[in-house]
Design a protein around this motif. Structure first.
Motif, PDB file in Angstrom:
ATOM      1  N   SER A  74       5.212 -14.244   0.924  1.00 52.14           N
ATOM      2  CA  SER A  74       5.878 -15.279   1.830  1.00 52.14           C
ATOM      3  C   SER A  74       5.428 -15.050   3.362  1.00 52.14           C
ATOM      4  N   GLY A  75       4.015 -15.106   3.271  1.00 48.58           N
ATOM      5  CA  GLY A  75       3.348 -15.497   4.936  1.00 48.58           C
ATOM      6  C   GLY A  75       2.359 -14.140   5.159  1.00 48.58           C
ATOM      7  N   VAL A  76       2.352 -13.131   4.789  1.00 45.41           N
ATOM      8  CA  VAL A  76       1.355 -12.166   5.066  1.00 45.41           C
ATOM      9  C   VAL A  76       0.202 -12.475   4.252  1.00 45.41           C
ATOM     10  N   HIS A  77      -0.628 -12.955   4.925  1.00 43.80           N
ATOM     11  CA  HIS A  77      -2.030 -13.440   4.312  1.00 43.80           C
ATOM     12  C   HIS A  77      -3.185 -12.474   4.123  1.00 43.80           C
ATOM     13  N   ALA A  78      -3.010 -11.343   4.673  1.00 43.16           N
ATOM     14  CA  ALA A  78      -4.084 -10.199   4.684  1.00 43.16           C
ATOM     15  C   ALA A  78      -3.556  -8.802   4.992  1.00 43.16           C
ATOM     16  N   LEU A  79      -3.567  -7.990   4.069  1.00 43.92           N
ATOM     17  CA  LEU A  79      -3.355  -6.516   4.125  1.00 43.92           C
ATOM     18  C   LEU A  79      -4.311  -5.509   3.844  1.00 43.92           C
ATOM     19  N   SER A  80      -4.703  -4.859   4.934  1.00 44.30           N
ATOM     20  CA  SER A  80      -5.798  -3.825   4.621  1.00 44.30           C
ATOM     21  C   SER A  80      -4.900  -2.623   4.582  1.00 44.30           C
ATOM     22  N   ILE A  81      -5.277  -1.541   3.743  1.00 47.01           N
ATOM     23  CA  ILE A  81      -4.311  -0.485   3.314  1.00 47.01           C
ATOM     24  C   ILE A  81      -5.288   0.761   3.337  1.00 47.01           C
ATOM     25  N   VAL A  82      -4.768   1.790   4.178  1.00 49.64           N
ATOM     26  CA  VAL A  82      -5.354   3.170   4.246  1.00 49.64           C
ATOM     27  C   VAL A  82      -4.234   4.025   3.669  1.00 49.64           C
ATOM     28  N   ALA A  83      -4.255   4.656   2.424  1.00 48.35           N
ATOM     29  CA  ALA A  83      -3.285   5.316   1.808  1.00 48.35           C
ATOM     30  C   ALA A  83      -3.875   6.770   1.661  1.00 48.35           C
ATOM     31  N   ARG A  84      -3.009   7.691   2.167  1.00 50.50           N
ATOM     32  CA  ARG A  84      -3.953   9.149   2.218  1.00 50.50           C
ATOM     33  C   ARG A  84      -2.747  10.093   1.921  1.00 50.50           C
ATOM     34  N   THR A  85      -3.206  11.313   1.575  1.00 52.28           N
ATOM     35  CA  THR A  85      -2.474  12.406   1.257  1.00 52.28           C
ATOM     36  C   THR A  85      -2.111  13.344   2.739  1.00 52.28           C
ATOM     37  N   PRO A  86      -1.154  13.841   2.654  1.00 55.30           N
ATOM     38  CA  PRO A  86      -1.088  14.644   4.159  1.00 55.30           C
ATOM     39  C   PRO A  86      -2.325  15.696   4.174  1.00 55.30           C
ATOM     40  N   ASP A  87      -2.873  16.189   2.952  1.00 55.20           N
ATOM     41  CA  ASP A  87      -4.104  17.023   3.094  1.00 55.20           C
ATOM     42  C   ASP A  87      -5.263  16.343   3.582  1.00 55.20           C
ATOM     43  N   GLN A  88      -5.547  15.152   2.930  1.00 54.82           N
ATOM     44  CA  GLN A  88      -6.658  14.301   3.363  1.00 54.82           C
ATOM     45  C   GLN A  88      -6.263  13.773   4.865  1.00 54.82           C
TER      46      GLN A  88
END
Length: 108
Positions: A74-88
């Motif tokens: 519904s409107g967000v055209h682009a989503l860049s994701i950085v998903a890390r663990t706490p250790d990373q």
């Protein structure tokens, strides 16, 4: 940059509920694109969560996309994701890379 609009607030709420992050950063990058001032269409999120332990990167991204499916529909055209663990997060760079400048769409 952002002034915590309604979409950004919804993104934050959903990511906190879904992942209980130890670190969360949401950047509204809409200003970098050809959209009206105040738009909430392009975001970068950094989510650091124990939820991502032993989860492959593609699955982490799918989890984030699923959590934000309503916004993406519904409107967000682009989503860049950085998903890390706490250790990373602790062992790696604790900065989010700046996104490249918009090229005007269609690779112009």
């Amino acid at each position: 940059m952002s002034s915590n609009g309604a979409v950004e607030s919804a993104i934050k709420k959903k990511l906190v509920e879904a992942f209980q992050p130890v670190h969360l950063q949401i950047v509204n990058e809409s200003f970098m694109h050809n959209v009206p001032p105040g738009s909430e269409t392009h975001f970068k999120v950094l989510v650091v969560s124990p939820t991502f332990e032993n989860v492959p990167l593609i699955k982490r991204h799918r989890l984030v996309n699923a959590a934000l499916s309503e916004e993406l529909a519904s409107g967000v055209h682009a989503l860049s994701i950085v998903a890390r663990t706490p250790d990373q997060w602790e062992k790696g760079s604790q900065e989010v890379e700046r996104s490249p400048a918009c090229r005007g769409g269609f690779g112009k």
